[in-house]
Design an enzyme around this catalytic site. Structure first.
Site, mmCIF file in Angstrom:
data_model
loop_
_atom_site.group_PDB
_atom_site.id
_atom_site.type_symbol
_atom_site.label_atom_id
_atom_site.label_comp_id
_atom_site.label_asym_id
_atom_site.label_seq_id
_atom_site.Cartn_x
_atom_site.Cartn_y
_atom_site.Cartn_z
ATOM 1 N NE ARG A 1 11.323 20.102 90.357
ATOM 2 C CZ ARG A 1 11.766 20.607 91.490
ATOM 3 N NH1 ARG A 1 12.801 20.082 92.092
ATOM 4 N NH2 ARG A 1 11.171 21.648 92.042
ATOM 5 C CG HIS B 1 8.969 20.037 96.809
ATOM 6 N ND1 HIS B 1 9.198 21.225 96.142
ATOM 7 C CD2 HIS B 1 10.077 19.270 96.596
ATOM 8 C CE1 HIS B 1 10.387 21.173 95.557
ATOM 9 N NE2 HIS B 1 10.939 20.006 95.813
HETATM 10 N N1 CP Z 1 13.876 17.535 94.283
HETATM 11 C C1 CP Z 1 14.369 18.715 94.689
HETATM 12 O O1 CP Z 1 13.645 19.655 95.043
HETATM 13 O O2 CP Z 1 15.719 18.778 94.669
HETATM 14 P P1 CP Z 1 16.616 19.938 95.298
HETATM 15 O O3 CP Z 1 16.448 19.847 96.801
HETATM 16 O O4 CP Z 1 18.000 19.610 94.871
HETATM 17 O O5 CP Z 1 16.145 21.250 94.793
HETATM 18 N N1 NVA Z 2 11.186 15.675 101.522
HETATM 19 C C1 NVA Z 2 12.470 16.187 101.094
HETATM 20 C C2 NVA Z 2 12.394 16.634 99.685
HETATM 21 C C3 NVA Z 2 13.684 17.128 99.108
HETATM 22 C C4 NVA Z 2 13.551 17.623 97.708
HETATM 23 C C5 NVA Z 2 12.909 17.308 102.006
HETATM 24 O O1 NVA Z 2 12.072 18.138 102.418
HETATM 25 O O2 NVA Z 2 14.084 17.371 102.333
#
Ligand code: CP
Ligand code: NVA
Length: 309
Positions: free
Chosen positions: A293, A135
């Site tokens: 963000r 991510h």
């Molecule tokens: N933290 C994040 O990526 O949030 P969302 O899943 O809501 O995009």
């Molecule tokens: N680790 C989490 C992050 C969400 C923003 C997922 O992959 O669901």
């Protein structure tokens, strides 16, 4: 044109340039409204296509605002409304069409191979908006938040992660190499970080420690990161996993082992891995973290579109 898929594949110099640009742009927007466009509209006329194969609140909204504040526009596709995936159209043809209509493509997917294939067949930049293995936009933005709050280069800080070994942690591990910071990971022995990324990181950064005792990992931390125990792509026995993580819950008594002014961050959405007291304490900066963000996505977009100076 540059893709933004995994932090480990982007140079430290470029990542630092993105943060520097975001800082400058954020400070210049103090008096502007949400949809006011930055001076010179650097992405005027550009279209960002977004596609989410899984839920999103923050990533979706922050990319929407980011491209608009740069003077461009966006369209969001629902993966179940395309021919792709139902056997009707190949990924290669889909990527070519996206490259014909759009200028950039942001994808949130359950399949890392898919993002690699989009990058392979697209003539436009591809951005990873969360995949099972990373991510990157989240963690780069979190580094921005840490430096904004502490006014220190992150290399001078003790960073701690308590919780599951997931996509967000993989990106944090990659960032610890790129930005050279100490990283202490507290997780159960049967949920250790991904071996390949850990080995890659340990070759470059000797300062990653993994411990199954969260009190040891959190000791003297300047920043504590947390995330859900059950991620979107988790196909696990939920009851068992939650039980395995019981002692890793960030409670006030665990948080006391960190430094007094320790910052608490959580990418959100949250589950039961942090108690309300810590989440709502003055140490917690989760709302600023989410807001930032937008600022960092803007500089990521400029980097991808070859417009970062
Ligand atoms: N933290 C994040 O990526 O949030 P969302 O899943 O809501 O995009
Ligand atoms: N680790 C989490 C992050 C969400 C923003 C997922 O992959 O669901």
């Amino acid at each position: 044109m540059k893709h933004f898929i995994h932090l480990k594949d982007i140079s430290s110099t470029d990542l630092r340039k993105i943060l520097t640009d975001a800082k400058k742009r954020k400070s210049l927007r103090k008096k502007l409204n949400t949809l006011d466009v930055d001076k010179n509209s650097p992405l005027r006329g550009k279209l960002l296509i977004q596609m989410f194969e899984k839920s999103s609140l923050r990533t979706r909204l922050s990319f929407n605002l980011a491209i608009k504040q740069l003077g461009g526009g966006t369209i969001t596709l629902r993966s179940n409304e395309l021919h792709l995936g139902q056997g009707g159209e190949s990924l290669e043809d889909t990527a070519k069409i996206l490259s014909t209509y759009g200028d950039g493509f942001m994808l949130r997917t359950d399949d890392d191979k898919k993002i690699d294939n989009f990058a392979k067949f697209s003539n436009i930049p591809v951005i990873n908006g969360l995949s099972p293995s990373s991510h990157p936009t989240q963690i780069l933005s979190d580094i921005f938040t840490v430096e904004e709050l502490t006014k220190k280069n992150i290399s001078k800080l003790n960073i701690c992660w308590i919780g599951d070994s997931n996509n967000v942690l993989n990106s944090l591990i990659a960032a610890s190499v790129k930005f050279k910071f100490n990283l202490n990971i507290g997780c159960p022995n049967n949920y250790l970080p991904n071996k390949a990324i850990l080995n890659w990181a340990k070759k470059h950064n000797k300062f990653i420690k993994v411990n199954s005792d969260p009190k040891i990992s959190i000791k003297d931390a300047d920043v504590v990161f947390s995330d859900k125990v059950i991620s979107l792509n988790d196909k696990v026995n939920v009851k068992k996993k939650l039980k395995d993580f019981k002692k890793y819950k960030i409670t006030s008594s665990l948080f006391k082992y960190a430094k007094k002014k320790c910052i608490f961050l959580h990418c959100l959405p949250r589950g039961n891995e942090v108690d309300n007291k810590v989440f709502q304490s003055k140490n917690s900066h989760v709302w600023l973290q989410a807001l930032n963000r937008v600022h960092v996505q803007k500089s990521i977009l400029l980097f991808c579109f070859g417009k970062l100076r």
